[in-house]
Scaffold this active site. Sequence first.
Site, short mmCIF file in Angstrom:
data_model
loop_
_atom_site.label_atom_id
_atom_site.label_comp_id
_atom_site.label_asym_id
_atom_site.label_seq_id
_atom_site.Cartn_x
_atom_site.Cartn_y
_atom_site.Cartn_z
CG ASP A 117 -52.81 -33.27 -11.19
OD1 ASP A 117 -52.12 -32.73 -12.08
OD2 ASP A 117 -53.43 -34.34 -11.37
N GLY A 177 -54.52 -38.13 -20.54
CA GLY A 177 -54.05 -36.97 -21.31
C GLY A 177 -53.99 -35.68 -20.54
CB THR A 217 -54.21 -40.68 -16.80
OG1 THR A 217 -53.69 -39.70 -15.95
CG2 THR A 217 -55.67 -40.85 -16.65
NE ARG A 250 -56.84 -35.95 -8.15
CZ ARG A 250 -56.07 -35.92 -9.23
NH1 ARG A 250 -55.79 -37.01 -9.90
NH2 ARG A 250 -55.60 -34.77 -9.66
CB SER A 290 -58.57 -34.77 -11.26
OG SER A 290 -58.47 -35.65 -12.36
CB SER A 291 -58.16 -32.83 -16.41
OG SER A 291 -57.58 -31.61 -16.11
O1 DON Z 1 -55.85 -35.93 -12.68
C1 DON Z 1 -55.38 -35.41 -13.68
O2 DON Z 1 -55.98 -34.61 -14.37
C2 DON Z 1 -53.98 -35.81 -14.12
N1 DON Z 1 -53.26 -36.32 -12.99
C3 DON Z 1 -54.09 -36.81 -15.21
C4 DON Z 1 -52.75 -37.26 -15.73
C5 DON Z 1 -52.79 -37.87 -17.06
O3 DON Z 1 -53.80 -37.96 -17.69
C6 DON Z 1 -51.50 -38.31 -17.60
N2 DON Z 1 -51.68 -39.02 -18.83
N3 DON Z 1 -51.38 -38.72 -19.89
#
Ligand code: DON
Length: 564
Positions: free
Chosen positions: A415, A465, A373, A100, A444-445
Amino acid sequence: MKHLVKITLFFFLLIGCKTNQKTNVKARGLMTQKAMVVSAREEASKIGSDILKKGGNAFDAMAATELALAVSFPYAGNLGGGGFMVYRKANGEIGAIDYREKAPLSATKNMFLDGNGNVIPGKSTLGAMAIGVPGTVAGVFAVHEKLGSLPMLDILKPVIELAYKGVVVTKKQESRIKHYQPFFRKVNKDSIIFDKLWKENDTIKYPALAKTLERLLEHGKDGFYKGETARTLAKFIQDNGGIITEDDLAKYEAKWRTPIVFQYDDLKIISMSPPSSGGVSLGQIMKMIEPYDLHTFGHNSVKSIQVITEAERRAYADRSYFLGDPDFVDIPVETLLSKSYLTKRMDGFSFEKPTSSNDIAHGTIQIVESDETTHYSIIDQFGNAISATTTINGAYGSKLYCSDLGFFLNNEMDDFSSKPGVPNMFGVTGGEANSIAPQKRMLSSMTPTIVEKNGKLLMSVGTPGGSTIITSVLQTILNVHEFNMTMQEAVDAPRFHHQWLPDEIQMEVKGFDINTINQLRKLGYVINEKESPVIGKVDGILVLKDESLEGGADYRGDDTAVGF
Ligand code: DON
């Protein structure tokens, strides 16, 4: 045309899903006997699969696929971002790595606030201040060094060749590039390669990126975090008003983490630990819904949606309060996942009416305190599995493109919780646990996940997502386990999502029965159908009873399974 074919195929699949109940004909994704890679681009899946064919293992293929996505899928694949990977070796050993991004050394808690304490719009999402110190290259090298088997030359060679040869533009890519061009122009001082009007079937070549990759071949990880690349990158970011220095880059390290492991029925779920909320939140939701008989309620039935929504509401309230970088905050993981805590958390759930998010706060736990992502799945011919999700956050990240190095930089700083209670670009709010501090990783997710059944590998799964990642992974596992879908059906099925705040169910409405939506409304649920959003692009691999593999590549993107 390809697009049309895919849409037609999707509706065929939907109809197919319905006829399944009568005819028992299953829509299957790619089937192979030994090994498979499923990712957002055919080129990346193929490079990964070729590495396996050459005798490499899932970890060699991870390195190759991750880097090939940086070339073929600049929308989210990256050298300028970060990610997470969970693995399960053929002998059952499990692990996880966190690559990350981190806040720069000179980051401050209020760096995105104005003099009145308000969030400055766009500062954490567009341009150089939005960038976190990238972790992808460190992640790839750490995985390869510990678990890989082929020389790095074998892995990098096809990726570098792809960058020189170029990548063919797909229909979806054509419209994505066009959509984001105004942002590219706004953020970048000079014109960039993506300013051109690229059309489907054009080929985009990436010679600058190829050179950057060649420096990895020569100097390993230091070819990115030190020397020419680091100098060029730090200068570029600072020239554009950012604060990342060569020191920030030199100090970056990926971290091995212990995955989150929990049981759901006879499944063992292995998922990502903090600083991703993925594993903890997925675990909380699954443990809260476990006592209910979803199979009998039926797939996407009113009752199933109610139970899942209410569990999601409660888990996301906890997420926003308790979760952050474990190197900076104490997270009561064991309690958050304990049966007694989660049973209590579902107190007040009723099929009669929704719980209001206003009445839900984080659970009461005594804590010792000092707060776009892309996903790919790989199973190799030896039985090793990886699940990896990587990102530059928003589509094309901060939109800042370093032409000399050939890649976009992330906007992962968004984030963090810029200000407690103020939602980020995914509408999720955060608290003190996820506030900004130098060297801290933002919450993060991302939920790269591996599932075991009766001690054997069953599935590798994940998705992009943003905040919907956790619930898309959840539904995909449930679709297979509770509703007997094939991997491809599980990926294709329409999805929904609730994240506590805003208090609404997001839905891929076109895929749902209108009676179900009406009944949910009547019960008091708010359904967000302003537009029919795409929720996630799930990629997964399922191990079938005879040990052959079935790929699920999401029709929502250009995702493709390749294997043998
Ligand atoms: O880490 C995370 O949860 C976000 N930065 C993820 C971003 C993401 O999934 C964008 N895509 N649609």
